[in-house]
Structures are given as structure tokens and as C-alpha cells.
Design a protein around this motif. Sequence first.
Motif, PDB file in Angstrom:
ATOM      1  N   MET A 144       0.654  -0.788   0.288  1.00  0.00           N
ATOM      2  CA  MET A 144      -0.102  -0.235   0.352  1.00  0.00           C
ATOM      3  C   MET A 144       0.848   1.474  -0.114  1.00  0.00           C
ATOM      4  O   MET A 144       0.780   2.241  -0.597  1.00  0.00           O
ATOM      5  N   GLU A 145       2.169   1.279   0.511  1.00  0.00           N
ATOM      6  CA  GLU A 145       2.948   2.568   1.023  1.00  0.00           C
ATOM      7  C   GLU A 145       3.639   2.657  -0.668  1.00  0.00           C
ATOM      8  O   GLU A 145       3.289   3.414  -1.111  1.00  0.00           O
ATOM      9  N   LEU A 146       4.245   1.473  -0.894  1.00  0.00           N
ATOM     10  CA  LEU A 146       4.621   1.922  -2.269  1.00  0.00           C
ATOM     11  C   LEU A 146       2.942   1.643  -3.674  1.00  0.00           C
ATOM     12  O   LEU A 146       2.841   2.686  -4.804  1.00  0.00           O
ATOM     13  N   SER A 147       2.136   1.690  -3.601  1.00  0.00           N
ATOM     14  CA  SER A 147       0.425   2.128  -4.237  1.00  0.00           C
ATOM     15  C   SER A 147       0.275   3.874  -3.899  1.00  0.00           C
ATOM     16  O   SER A 147       0.093   4.219  -5.032  1.00  0.00           O
ATOM     17  N   ILE A 148       0.431   3.783  -3.263  1.00  0.00           N
ATOM     18  CA  ILE A 148       0.204   5.192  -2.872  1.00  0.00           C
ATOM     19  C   ILE A 148       0.802   6.511  -3.132  1.00  0.00           C
ATOM     20  O   ILE A 148       1.129   6.875  -3.918  1.00  0.00           O
ATOM     21  N   GLN A 149       2.815   6.009  -3.385  1.00  0.00           N
ATOM     22  CA  GLN A 149       3.463   6.596  -3.760  1.00  0.00           C
ATOM     23  C   GLN A 149       3.217   6.635  -5.164  1.00  0.00           C
ATOM     24  O   GLN A 149       3.570   7.777  -6.010  1.00  0.00           O
ATOM     25  N   LEU A 192     -10.263  -2.256   7.995  1.00  0.00           N
ATOM     26  CA  LEU A 192     -10.413  -0.576   8.235  1.00  0.00           C
ATOM     27  C   LEU A 192      -9.175  -0.130   8.725  1.00  0.00           C
ATOM     28  O   LEU A 192      -9.007   0.799   8.678  1.00  0.00           O
ATOM     29  N   PRO A 193      -8.949  -0.535   9.746  1.00  0.00           N
ATOM     30  CA  PRO A 193      -7.984  -0.649  11.327  1.00  0.00           C
ATOM     31  C   PRO A 193      -6.789  -0.557  10.079  1.00  0.00           C
ATOM     32  O   PRO A 193      -5.809   0.779   9.859  1.00  0.00           O
ATOM     33  N   PHE A 194      -6.307  -0.661   9.174  1.00  0.00           N
ATOM     34  CA  PHE A 194      -5.099  -1.193   8.546  1.00  0.00           C
ATOM     35  C   PHE A 194      -5.152   0.454   6.997  1.00  0.00           C
ATOM     36  O   PHE A 194      -4.257   0.882   7.914  1.00  0.00           O
ATOM     37  N   TYR A 195      -6.319   0.300   6.549  1.00  0.00           N
ATOM     38  CA  TYR A 195      -6.447   1.334   5.849  1.00  0.00           C
ATOM     39  C   TYR A 195      -6.013   2.377   5.842  1.00  0.00           C
ATOM     40  O   TYR A 195      -5.746   3.568   6.137  1.00  0.00           O
ATOM     41  N   THR A 196      -7.089   2.804   7.747  1.00  0.00           N
ATOM     42  CA  THR A 196      -7.041   3.928   8.362  1.00  0.00           C
ATOM     43  C   THR A 196      -5.594   4.541   8.776  1.00  0.00           C
ATOM     44  O   THR A 196      -4.992   6.050   8.939  1.00  0.00           O
ATOM     45  N   LEU A 236      -3.402   3.699   7.083  1.00  0.00           N
ATOM     46  CA  LEU A 236      -2.644   4.577   6.018  1.00  0.00           C
ATOM     47  C   LEU A 236      -3.073   6.334   6.052  1.00  0.00           C
ATOM     48  O   LEU A 236      -2.386   6.518   4.688  1.00  0.00           O
ATOM     49  N   GLY A 237      -3.495   6.170   6.253  1.00  0.00           N
ATOM     50  CA  GLY A 237      -4.255   8.274   6.284  1.00  0.00           C
ATOM     51  C   GLY A 237      -5.871   7.770   5.928  1.00  0.00           C
ATOM     52  O   GLY A 237      -6.807   9.332   4.993  1.00  0.00           O
ATOM     53  N   PHE A 238      -6.163   6.867   5.216  1.00  0.00           N
ATOM     54  CA  PHE A 238      -7.680   7.140   4.856  1.00  0.00           C
ATOM     55  C   PHE A 238      -8.711   6.969   5.723  1.00  0.00           C
ATOM     56  O   PHE A 238      -8.466   6.237   6.751  1.00  0.00           O
ATOM     57  N   VAL A 239      -9.648   7.855   5.539  1.00  0.00           N
ATOM     58  CA  VAL A 239     -10.984   8.156   5.804  1.00  0.00           C
ATOM     59  C   VAL A 239     -12.007   7.433   5.657  1.00  0.00           C
ATOM     60  O   VAL A 239     -11.804   7.491   4.166  1.00  0.00           O
ATOM     61  N   GLU A 240     -12.398   6.586   5.750  1.00  0.00           N
ATOM     62  CA  GLU A 240     -14.171   6.442   5.268  1.00  0.00           C
ATOM     63  C   GLU A 240     -15.057   7.643   4.717  1.00  0.00           C
ATOM     64  O   GLU A 240     -15.000   9.197   4.793  1.00  0.00           O
ATOM     65  N   VAL A 280     -11.086   6.915   1.773  1.00  0.00           N
ATOM     66  CA  VAL A 280      -9.987   8.198   0.722  1.00  0.00           C
ATOM     67  C   VAL A 280      -8.782   9.146   1.901  1.00  0.00           C
ATOM     68  O   VAL A 280      -8.849   8.853   2.581  1.00  0.00           O
ATOM     69  N   ARG A 281      -7.821   9.529   1.035  1.00  0.00           N
ATOM     70  CA  ARG A 281      -7.122   9.384   1.412  1.00  0.00           C
ATOM     71  C   ARG A 281      -6.023  10.880   0.685  1.00  0.00           C
ATOM     72  O   ARG A 281      -6.099  10.920  -0.339  1.00  0.00           O
TER      73      ARG A 281
END
Length: 150
Positions: A95-100, A120-124, A126-130, A146-147
Motif C-alpha cells: 500500500m505504501e508503494l501504491s500510494i507513492q 478498516l484499521p489497516f487502511y486508516t 495509512l491515512g484513509f478515512v471512510e 479516501v486519502r
Amino acid sequence: MHLTHKILPFHQLNVDELYQLLRLRSEVFVVEQHCVFLDQDDKDQQCYHLLLYADDQLAAYSRLVPADLSYAEPAIGRVVTSPAFRGSGLGRKLMELSIQGCEELFGPQTIRIGAQTYALPFYTSLGFVEDGDRYDEDGIEHIEMVRKPG
């Protein structure tokens, strides 16, 4: 464990890379999660494909989706880690590589995902919010997240 990755547009994938990524997606999304759905949705050809290798074996994958194909914003989809590599931290690295990768390919802007709610806790983290209501996709509860850039 030696990690390498590449991000390629569809037309630059070789047949072995394409086979490996489709096999991994099928192994997890169809067989493991018991979802009968057409994975080949005619979007792959317009996307970038992130392949994360551990010791030359495809260990994780994601699809980087340009804006206006799935959502108004760029998106990360088909996020999958091979069962053989779960618990090794590769999901976070993917996910870090995907965001980058999204930021490099599409510029700094909001990224959208359709997340399975159990993650949800994993994506949260990484800075994502519902963003929106929960919905059923192929028998699995999801929610859009979204992030924001930065």
C-alpha cells in the motif's frame, strides 16, 4: 527476504507477469474468498499494475486506476497479498508503494479505495478515512475510503 517491485502499464506486462498477477487475483478473490465474479473487467488495459516480489516470487499486487475510470479520483484496487506471504508486513509495503505510485503517476491528489470493512484499521493507519455508506460487493461488506494528498 529480498523485495523488488515494478509498476507497469498493461501493454508493458509480459505474458508471465500477466499470468502471475491474474493467478494471484483468482487465488484470493475467487477461490479463497468464494466470490464468483468476472475479475477481468476491461479496466486492466487502462491501469498500471504494481507487482511486488519477494525473492523473485510475486508476493503482492495492486492495480493503480486513473481518475474517471472507477471513481472521479485515482484509485487503488485489486489489493492482494499472496497467502504464502501474509503476516510479513508486505501488505503495508504494497500500500505504501501504491500510494507513492499514484502520486508519481497521477500527481498529488485524493486517492479512493473500496475497502473490505474488516481491513478498516489497516487502511486508516495509512491515512484513509471512510467516505460513504457500507455496501455489499460479491457477498463481502465494503466501504469507500479516501486519502487526501500530503
